[in-house]
Design a protein around this motif. Structure first.
Motif, mmCIF file in Angstrom:
data_model
loop_
_atom_site.group_PDB
_atom_site.id
_atom_site.type_symbol
_atom_site.label_atom_id
_atom_site.label_comp_id
_atom_site.label_asym_id
_atom_site.label_seq_id
_atom_site.Cartn_x
_atom_site.Cartn_y
_atom_site.Cartn_z
ATOM 1 N N UNK A 112 1.080 -1.265 -0.008
ATOM 2 C CA UNK A 112 0.047 -0.200 0.090
ATOM 3 C C UNK A 112 0.752 1.142 -0.072
ATOM 4 N N UNK A 113 0.430 2.344 -0.898
ATOM 5 C CA UNK A 113 1.035 3.361 -0.961
ATOM 6 C C UNK A 113 0.152 4.939 -0.717
ATOM 7 N N UNK A 114 0.593 5.986 -0.546
ATOM 8 C CA UNK A 114 -0.070 6.966 -0.178
ATOM 9 C C UNK A 114 -0.514 7.718 -1.533
ATOM 10 N N UNK A 115 -0.018 7.342 -2.712
ATOM 11 C CA UNK A 115 -0.290 8.368 -3.879
ATOM 12 C C UNK A 115 0.568 7.568 -5.207
ATOM 13 N N UNK A 116 0.018 8.049 -6.237
ATOM 14 C CA UNK A 116 0.645 7.529 -7.577
ATOM 15 C C UNK A 116 2.028 7.731 -7.712
ATOM 16 N N UNK A 117 2.569 8.812 -7.265
ATOM 17 C CA UNK A 117 4.008 9.133 -7.114
ATOM 18 C C UNK A 117 4.743 8.166 -6.481
ATOM 19 N N UNK A 118 4.086 7.623 -5.197
ATOM 20 C CA UNK A 118 4.700 6.685 -4.324
ATOM 21 C C UNK A 118 4.599 5.319 -4.988
ATOM 22 N N UNK A 121 7.380 5.179 -7.445
ATOM 23 C CA UNK A 121 8.736 4.994 -6.555
ATOM 24 C C UNK A 121 8.886 3.555 -6.240
ATOM 25 N N UNK A 122 7.564 3.114 -6.026
ATOM 26 C CA UNK A 122 7.878 1.643 -5.216
ATOM 27 C C UNK A 122 8.037 0.632 -6.080
ATOM 28 N N UNK A 123 7.716 0.649 -7.779
ATOM 29 C CA UNK A 123 8.164 -0.290 -8.631
ATOM 30 C C UNK A 123 9.362 -0.674 -8.776
ATOM 31 N N UNK A 215 2.260 -9.197 -7.383
ATOM 32 C CA UNK A 215 2.359 -8.113 -6.228
ATOM 33 C C UNK A 215 1.313 -6.902 -6.917
ATOM 34 N N UNK A 216 0.676 -6.297 -5.707
ATOM 35 C CA UNK A 216 -0.303 -5.376 -6.155
ATOM 36 C C UNK A 216 0.197 -4.101 -5.275
ATOM 37 N N UNK A 217 0.435 -3.085 -5.963
ATOM 38 C CA UNK A 217 0.762 -2.072 -5.700
ATOM 39 C C UNK A 217 -0.456 -0.828 -5.458
ATOM 40 N N UNK A 218 -0.957 -0.922 -4.346
ATOM 41 C CA UNK A 218 -2.630 -0.484 -4.121
ATOM 42 C C UNK A 218 -2.558 0.989 -3.399
#
Ligand code: NAP
Length: 248
Positions: A112-118, A121-123, A215-218
């Motif tokens: 889980x991330x707080x924003x699309x920008x995050x 970066x997580x990718x 993996x899901x970046x949500x």
């Protein structure tokens, strides 16, 4: 006749317009005008921004609106605050119709991330190579600086130059799990990026990702204004009944 303004852009907004029109309410659905082929709906429709809080205040007064239901998307960051402020200024009852977010179950691999920008970066941190982007076309550019990642982006409208090099899949929900699984497999996807929109229409990608062990970046939802909120259309109708604006 009760007149209700529904701020639209979601399946719930379309369903609410239908339910209100069926109950002889004068319903006006407001569309931002982002998509060129919006879903059809019952009642009247207006398109385009109001011109900020002031413009919405003017609209509420001029159109003698009795109640405002903000059924915009959970990721609409501005309109809910404009609705809350304008309704308070004009003295019109306001309700947020906001579907519950998705929650992780056994087997889910959510980051889980707080924003699309995050999310972008997580990718890199996650070592993602082939990514399915289900974040809507307008914000795909947030991933423009990702290096060494191949994107397959699903959107309702063409992306234009938002994410050069991405494979674009033009489609609109509802989606089913088997088709989502086939799509993710066909593109050899290792990571799915999605916004936590909630709802049945688009959750199939999460079930497919779980089944495939992806993996899901949500991305978490933006903050919401402090106004009464309900999770679905029946509860919105009950709220209108409780305010004396609709007969049971
Ligand atoms: P936003 O950031 O909250 O809104 C930006 C501006 O667009 C608002 O200040 C308003 O302009 C205008 N606007 C937004 N919704 C409107 C509506 N229903 N009727 C009239 N004007 C509206 O919203 P957004 O993220 O750009 O989304 C725009 C629309 O797309 C919304 O209706 C939303 O429900 C829908 N949508 C959004 C997403 C998403 O992920 N963000 C996904 C699916 C659908 P003024 O200040 O000039 O009034």
């Amino acid at each position: 006749m009760t007149r209700v303004l529904v701020l639209a852009g979601t399946t719930e907004a379309t369903a609410l317009a239908g339910a209100l029109a069926a109950r002889a309410v004068d319903v006006v659905s407001s569309l931002a005008g982002v998509t060129t082929r919006p879903a059809g709906r019952a009642g009247r429709v207006r398109r385009g921004g109001f011109g900020g809080v002031e413009g919405l205040c003017t609209y509420l007064r001029d159109e003698h609106i009795d109640a405002l239901v903000d059924a915009t998307h959970p990721f609409a960051a501005q309109m809910p605050f404009h609705a809350a402020a304008a309704a308070a200024t004009v003295g019109v009852p306001v309700l947020r119709l906001l579907r519950p977010p998705w929650t992780a179950g056994p087997g889910d691999r959510w980051h889980r991330v707080p924003s699309l920008e995050a999310a972008a970066a997580a990718l890199a941190e996650l070592g993602a190579r082939r990514v399915f982007l289900a974040v809507g076309g307008q914000r795909a550019s947030a991933f423009g600086r990702c290096v060494g990642v191949t994107f397959v982006a699903r959107a309702i409208e063409p992306l234009g130059d938002a994410l050069p090099g991405a494979t674009v899949v033009l489609d609109r929900g509802p989606f089913d799990t088997e088709a989502e699984r086939a799509l993710l497999s066909a593109h050899d996807i290792d990571t799915v990026v999605a916004k936590n929109a909630g709802g049945l229409a688009t959750e199939a990608k999460l079930h497919a990702a779980r089944a495939l062990g992806l993996t899901v970046v949500l991305v978490d939802r933006p903050p919401q204004p402090a106004v009464p909120a309900v999770p679905d259309v029946p509860a919105a109708l009950a709220w209108l009944v409780s305010r004396g604006l609709l007969h049971q």
